[in-house]
Design a protein around this motif. Sequence first.
Motif, PDB file in Angstrom:
ATOM      1  N   ARG A  90       0.823  -1.211   0.000  1.00 42.07           N
ATOM      2  CA  ARG A  90       0.000   0.000   0.000  1.00 42.07           C
ATOM      3  C   ARG A  90       0.859   1.264   0.000  1.00 42.07           C
ATOM      4  N   LEU A  91       1.981   1.223   0.699  1.00 38.82           N
ATOM      5  CA  LEU A  91       2.830   2.401   0.799  1.00 38.82           C
ATOM      6  C   LEU A  91       3.729   2.579  -0.413  1.00 38.82           C
ATOM      7  N   MET A  92       4.053   1.471  -1.105  1.00 39.83           N
ATOM      8  CA  MET A  92       5.081   1.549  -2.138  1.00 39.83           C
ATOM      9  C   MET A  92       4.595   1.259  -3.545  1.00 39.83           C
ATOM     10  N   TRP A  93       3.297   1.025  -3.721  1.00 42.70           N
ATOM     11  CA  TRP A  93       2.835   0.623  -5.051  1.00 42.70           C
ATOM     12  C   TRP A  93       3.191   1.664  -6.110  1.00 42.70           C
ATOM     13  N   PHE A  94       3.189   2.953  -5.739  1.00 38.88           N
ATOM     14  CA  PHE A  94       3.464   4.011  -6.711  1.00 38.88           C
ATOM     15  C   PHE A  94       4.899   3.929  -7.222  1.00 38.88           C
ATOM     16  N   PHE A  95       5.806   3.380  -6.394  1.00 38.89           N
ATOM     17  CA  PHE A  95       7.222   3.341  -6.759  1.00 38.89           C
ATOM     18  C   PHE A  95       7.631   2.007  -7.380  1.00 38.89           C
ATOM     19  N   GLN A  96       6.729   1.030  -7.405  1.00 37.23           N
ATOM     20  CA  GLN A  96       7.066  -0.265  -7.963  1.00 37.23           C
ATOM     21  C   GLN A  96       6.903  -0.251  -9.481  1.00 37.23           C
ATOM     22  N   ASP A  97       7.833  -0.924 -10.163  1.00 39.68           N
ATOM     23  CA  ASP A  97       7.750  -0.998 -11.623  1.00 39.68           C
ATOM     24  C   ASP A  97       6.502  -1.773 -12.055  1.00 39.68           C
ATOM     25  N   LYS A  98       6.214  -2.857 -11.333  1.00 36.84           N
ATOM     26  CA  LYS A  98       5.124  -3.745 -11.732  1.00 36.84           C
ATOM     27  C   LYS A  98       4.333  -4.186 -10.501  1.00 36.84           C
ATOM     28  N   PRO A  99       3.528  -3.298  -9.939  1.00 34.56           N
ATOM     29  CA  PRO A  99       2.730  -3.685  -8.779  1.00 34.56           C
ATOM     30  C   PRO A  99       1.746  -4.789  -9.149  1.00 34.56           C
ATOM     31  N   VAL A 100       1.488  -5.671  -8.217  1.00 34.06           N
ATOM     32  CA  VAL A 100       0.583  -6.794  -8.468  1.00 34.06           C
ATOM     33  C   VAL A 100      -0.848  -6.283  -8.492  1.00 34.06           C
ATOM     34  N   SER A 101      -1.499  -6.376  -9.636  1.00 36.75           N
ATOM     35  CA  SER A 101      -2.891  -5.951  -9.774  1.00 36.75           C
ATOM     36  C   SER A 101      -3.520  -6.692 -10.941  1.00 36.75           C
ATOM     37  N   PHE A 102      -4.846  -6.795 -10.890  1.00 39.15           N
ATOM     38  CA  PHE A 102      -5.583  -7.449 -11.978  1.00 39.15           C
ATOM     39  C   PHE A 102      -7.062  -7.124 -11.805  1.00 39.15           C
ATOM     40  N   PRO A 103      -7.903  -7.411 -12.817  1.00 38.90           N
ATOM     41  CA  PRO A 103      -9.337  -7.122 -12.706  1.00 38.90           C
ATOM     42  C   PRO A 103      -9.973  -7.893 -11.554  1.00 38.90           C
ATOM     43  N   ALA A 104     -10.817  -7.217 -10.788  1.00 41.71           N
ATOM     44  CA  ALA A 104     -11.429  -7.837  -9.609  1.00 41.71           C
ATOM     45  C   ALA A 104     -12.282  -9.051  -9.965  1.00 41.71           C
ATOM     46  N   ARG A 105     -12.864  -9.042 -11.155  1.00 40.21           N
ATOM     47  CA  ARG A 105     -13.771 -10.123 -11.527  1.00 40.21           C
ATOM     48  C   ARG A 105     -13.092 -11.496 -11.522  1.00 40.21           C
ATOM     49  N   LEU A 106     -11.781 -11.510 -11.649  1.00 39.70           N
ATOM     50  CA  LEU A 106     -11.071 -12.788 -11.724  1.00 39.70           C
ATOM     51  C   LEU A 106     -11.127 -13.567 -10.421  1.00 39.70           C
ATOM     52  N   ILE A 107     -11.299 -12.851  -9.281  1.00 40.89           N
ATOM     53  CA  ILE A 107     -11.392 -13.579  -8.012  1.00 40.89           C
ATOM     54  C   ILE A 107     -12.668 -13.213  -7.255  1.00 40.89           C
ATOM     55  N   GLU A 108     -13.743 -12.957  -8.015  1.00 40.67           N
ATOM     56  CA  GLU A 108     -15.048 -12.740  -7.409  1.00 40.67           C
ATOM     57  C   GLU A 108     -15.904 -13.975  -7.623  1.00 40.67           C
ATOM     58  N   SER A 109     -16.538 -14.445  -6.572  1.00 41.94           N
ATOM     59  CA  SER A 109     -17.354 -15.658  -6.636  1.00 41.94           C
ATOM     60  C   SER A 109     -18.655 -15.377  -7.412  1.00 41.94           C
ATOM     61  N   PRO A 110     -19.290 -16.466  -7.898  1.00 40.53           N
ATOM     62  CA  PRO A 110     -18.948 -17.887  -7.750  1.00 40.53           C
ATOM     63  C   PRO A 110     -17.853 -18.310  -8.725  1.00 40.53           C
ATOM     64  N   PHE A 111     -17.156 -19.389  -8.347  1.00 42.23           N
ATOM     65  CA  PHE A 111     -16.012 -19.834  -9.127  1.00 42.23           C
ATOM     66  C   PHE A 111     -16.259 -21.181  -9.799  1.00 42.23           C
ATOM     67  N   ASN A 112     -15.478 -21.410 -10.846  1.00 38.89           N
ATOM     68  CA  ASN A 112     -15.378 -22.749 -11.397  1.00 38.89           C
ATOM     69  C   ASN A 112     -14.365 -23.524 -10.555  1.00 38.89           C
ATOM     70  N   THR A 113     -14.225 -24.803 -10.840  1.00 40.05           N
ATOM     71  CA  THR A 113     -13.253 -25.613 -10.116  1.00 40.05           C
ATOM     72  C   THR A 113     -12.362 -26.354 -11.112  1.00 40.05           C
ATOM     73  N   ALA A 114     -11.239 -26.824 -10.616  1.00 39.35           N
ATOM     74  CA  ALA A 114     -10.319 -27.627 -11.429  1.00 39.35           C
ATOM     75  C   ALA A 114      -9.900 -28.838 -10.611  1.00 39.35           C
ATOM     76  N   MET A 115      -9.511 -29.901 -11.309  1.00 44.36           N
ATOM     77  CA  MET A 115      -9.065 -31.110 -10.634  1.00 44.36           C
ATOM     78  C   MET A 115      -7.672 -30.882 -10.062  1.00 44.36           C
ATOM     79  N   PHE A 116      -7.518 -31.209  -8.790  1.00 44.61           N
ATOM     80  CA  PHE A 116      -6.261 -30.976  -8.088  1.00 44.61           C
ATOM     81  C   PHE A 116      -6.043 -32.124  -7.119  1.00 44.61           C
ATOM     82  N   HIS A 117      -5.062 -32.975  -7.431  1.00 41.51           N
ATOM     83  CA  HIS A 117      -4.787 -34.168  -6.614  1.00 41.51           C
ATOM     84  C   HIS A 117      -6.053 -34.995  -6.401  1.00 41.51           C
TER      85      HIS A 117
END
Length: 238
Positions: free
Chosen positions: A176-203
């Motif tokens: 939060r304090l340093m995002w302005f100074f980072q070359d590539k702050p971690v961000s993406f569209p909110a819809r990608l982690i808004e429910s409901p979700f699909n599922t994938a096979m995992f173990h």
Amino acid sequence: MQVMQKCERAVGRFASRVSWKSVTATFFCFVLSLYLLFALINDRYIHHHAWYERPAPCVTPQIIMDGMVELTFSVTRLLSKLNISHVICYGTLWGALRQGKILPWDNNVDFCLLKNEIEKVPYSTLQAEFKSQQIDLTYDHRHGDYIATRGPAQAIISVFYITIYDEVFKDGLEHRLMWFFQDKPVSFPARLIESPFNTAMFHGQQIPVPHDGIEILKYLYKDDWWLEKPPIGCRSPN
């Protein structure tokens, strides 16, 4: 004595001429300079290299791998029980999409969720629920992560907050304090982690995953999201 008296008078005259506004402004500039210097060092030298660019074992010991698998499903069951929407992400998602399991060299499992989801439940309740499954839960204020540990296995629950533009950024004091100074702050569209979700096979079991499959990985690994990147000196099983 005369020298001491002269020094005292000089200091007194200087102090009388310097206003508190000047002192406050000087102190603020000093703190800001330290902050900018730390931000530069942090972004350029500490976080510049991805985890897979650092030395690590090519194969995680089986006892740790088994613990990570069990911990993954324990965490997702607990979060679901508490009605906290979540998905696997980062390297864990890559493993699920490519191999249906944790990558051989991975040393923890990763979840992603929204801040407003996990804040629905008090921290003390979260800890108690995790403790009931022999899982220690702590919160890393600096990075905005919850750390779930059971034995040698560890899960990182990364928290993101939504902006008014429906974009999410990594939570935590440092981000939060340093995002302005980072070359590539971690961000993406909110819809990608808004429910409901699909599922994938995992173990052999279904587990929640972000929307649009690998789309989120294009934001998390902006320069080389399409590559499978084992640690230095290790060969990909593919």
